[in-house]
Design a protein around this motif. Structure first.
Motif, PDB file in Angstrom:
ATOM      1  N   GLU A   1       4.917   9.397  -8.689  1.00  0.00           N
ATOM      2  CA  GLU A   1       5.004   7.936  -8.613  1.00  0.00           C
ATOM      3  C   GLU A   1       3.779   7.281  -9.244  1.00  0.00           C
ATOM      4  OE1 GLU A   1       7.837   7.521  -4.643  1.00  0.00           O
ATOM      5  OE2 GLU A   1       5.714   7.057  -4.466  1.00  0.00           O
ATOM      6  N   ASP A   2       2.588   7.797  -8.922  1.00  0.00           N
ATOM      7  CA  ASP A   2       1.369   7.207  -9.492  1.00  0.00           C
ATOM      8  C   ASP A   2       1.329   7.367 -11.007  1.00  0.00           C
ATOM      9  OD1 ASP A   2       0.363   6.273  -7.104  1.00  0.00           O
ATOM     10  OD2 ASP A   2      -0.864   8.044  -6.719  1.00  0.00           O
ATOM     11  N   TYR A   3       1.774   8.521 -11.501  1.00  0.00           N
ATOM     12  CA  TYR A   3       1.754   8.755 -12.948  1.00  0.00           C
ATOM     13  C   TYR A   3       2.711   7.827 -13.692  1.00  0.00           C
ATOM     14  CZ  TYR A   3      -1.475  12.700 -13.561  1.00  0.00           C
ATOM     15  OH  TYR A   3      -2.605  13.489 -13.659  1.00  0.00           O
TER      16      TYR A   3
ATOM     17  N   SER B   1      -4.039   0.565  -0.340  1.00  0.00           N
ATOM     18  CA  SER B   1      -2.640   0.480  -0.779  1.00  0.00           C
ATOM     19  C   SER B   1      -2.277   1.636  -1.703  1.00  0.00           C
ATOM     20  CB  SER B   1      -2.371  -0.851  -1.464  1.00  0.00           C
ATOM     21  OG  SER B   1      -3.079  -0.961  -2.677  1.00  0.00           O
ATOM     22  N   GLU B   2      -3.265   2.182  -2.398  1.00  0.00           N
ATOM     23  CA  GLU B   2      -2.986   3.299  -3.303  1.00  0.00           C
ATOM     24  C   GLU B   2      -2.420   4.505  -2.553  1.00  0.00           C
ATOM     25  OE1 GLU B   2      -2.004   4.579  -6.401  1.00  0.00           O
ATOM     26  OE2 GLU B   2      -3.473   3.060  -6.923  1.00  0.00           O
ATOM     27  N   GLY B   3      -2.861   4.711  -1.338  1.00  0.00           N
ATOM     28  CA  GLY B   3      -2.325   5.798  -0.533  1.00  0.00           C
ATOM     29  C   GLY B   3      -1.136   5.389   0.318  1.00  0.00           C
ATOM     30  N   ILE B   4      -1.222   4.187   0.871  1.00  0.00           N
ATOM     31  CA  ILE B   4      -0.196   3.701   1.804  1.00  0.00           C
ATOM     32  C   ILE B   4       1.167   3.566   1.130  1.00  0.00           C
ATOM     33  CG2 ILE B   4       0.531   1.672   3.126  1.00  0.00           C
ATOM     34  CD1 ILE B   4      -2.437   1.193   3.791  1.00  0.00           C
ATOM     35  N   GLU B   5       1.169   3.008  -0.080  1.00  0.00           N
ATOM     36  CA  GLU B   5       2.413   2.682  -0.788  1.00  0.00           C
ATOM     37  C   GLU B   5       3.492   3.770  -0.735  1.00  0.00           C
ATOM     38  OE1 GLU B   5       2.258   2.635  -5.053  1.00  0.00           O
ATOM     39  OE2 GLU B   5       0.535   3.955  -5.163  1.00  0.00           O
ATOM     40  N   HIS B   6       3.062   5.030  -0.789  1.00  0.00           N
ATOM     41  CA  HIS B   6       4.025   6.131  -0.881  1.00  0.00           C
ATOM     42  C   HIS B   6       4.717   6.439   0.447  1.00  0.00           C
ATOM     43  CE1 HIS B   6       2.184   6.718  -4.794  1.00  0.00           C
ATOM     44  NE2 HIS B   6       1.011   6.651  -4.180  1.00  0.00           N
ATOM     45  N   HIS B   7       4.235   5.812   1.505  1.00  0.00           N
ATOM     46  CA  HIS B   7       4.793   6.100   2.830  1.00  0.00           C
ATOM     47  C   HIS B   7       5.527   4.894   3.414  1.00  0.00           C
ATOM     48  CE1 HIS B   7       2.554   9.883   2.899  1.00  0.00           C
ATOM     49  NE2 HIS B   7       1.536   9.213   2.407  1.00  0.00           N
TER      50      HIS B   7
HETATM   51 MN   LIG Z   1      -0.601   5.598  -5.124  1.00  0.00          MN
END
Ligand SMILES: [Mn+2]
Ligand SMILES: [Mn+2]
Ligand SMILES: [Mn+2]
Ligand SMILES: [Mn+2]
Lengths: 144, 144
Positions: free
Chosen positions: B18-20, B109-115
DNA sequence: TGAAAATTTTAGCCTTGGCTAATTTATTGG
DNA sequence: CCAATAAATTAGCCAAGGCTAAAATTTTCA
């Protein structure tokens, strides 16, 4: 932009450790002790995986074990468990407060909790206690 | 309790993808093309790591590449990028709305977004648009 | 008590996502 | 135009976190 991703990777590295100490503390609290099977069932992984992970937590000074004995926490492990449990509960309660159903809140908070900074945690706690920022402003204006 | 952890592990498995795709779409949008160096700098990893990861994204049908050429998205990749960008922005805006500073919001948010599930995303969007649930109730009561 | 069942451990495998070092290919400037 | 630089790839390494299958130990209960 890149410190952001370094932060996220660091969060992930400690994620499993956090969930394990939290679960171990919980099992000790509610049923007196924590066994490998408990963790395997709880995380839906095999006993072999639990063994691997617990060995690493022992190396990291969070957990104490003896062969075929229950799994316990070090004081470092207990301290981390306490912090994580509180943070997890705040995130869960916050999601419910914004209108998410309990089941979804439980699922989402399990992943989200590990990426919540002190700052964001404080913001969530404040809202749970005092309500939405705009309300306070509105009340202040009313009281002028 | 265990479906919860299965969900979290599934979220993690797709996190890097997703990040890529999100980053690739962004580079294409702002500078016309995306190169390995761009991603390496953006994620603070080595070019070798980018190569590995991009190869996997190609296997998964999200990305197209040719040797020594810029990195592009498939239509599947573009679709995912769009969805992730929107979700990421909502989470970021929401954190700012609850009083978190922009820097912390960006990092968390960079980490949270995926959950964030569809349900939680909808709850956040609703609050960003309509304000805090309690306010609506208060207004409704006022209008009675 | 002693055999069956449950639990734990071990061994060996896999993928992901990192790394370094060396090589190959492109790009650029003198 | 070609040498230096930059960019990309390859090869080989590692730890984390999964798995299965088999062995060892402990617990249960007939
Ligand atoms: Mn992210
Ligand atoms: Mn937790
Ligand atoms: Mn968790
Ligand atoms: Mn995560």
């Amino acid at each position: 932009m890149d410190e952001v991703h370094i932060r996220t990777r660091r969060d992930h590295a400690s994620e499993i450790a956090e969930d394990y100490v939290e679960a171990i503390a919980e099992f000790v609290a509610v049923k007196g002790s924590c066994r490998s099977v408990d963790l395997a069932e709880c995380f839906a992984v095999t006993p072999a995986t639990v063994n691997n992970t617990v060995a690493r937590l022992v190396r990291n000074g969070l957990v104490i074990t003896a062969p075929y004995q229950p799994i316990g926490l070090t004081s470092k492990g207990r301290k981390l468990a306490l912090k994580c449990k509180e943070r997890h509960e705040v995130v869960n309660a916050f999601l419910i407060a914004i209108g998410v159903d309990a089941g979804t809140a439980a699922a989402d908070s399990e992943g989200i909790e590990h990426h919540i900074s002190k700052t964001t945690l404080a913001a969530m706690k404040k809202i749970l206690a005092d309500g939405w920022p705009a309300i306070s402003i509105a009340i202040e204006k009313q009281n002028e």
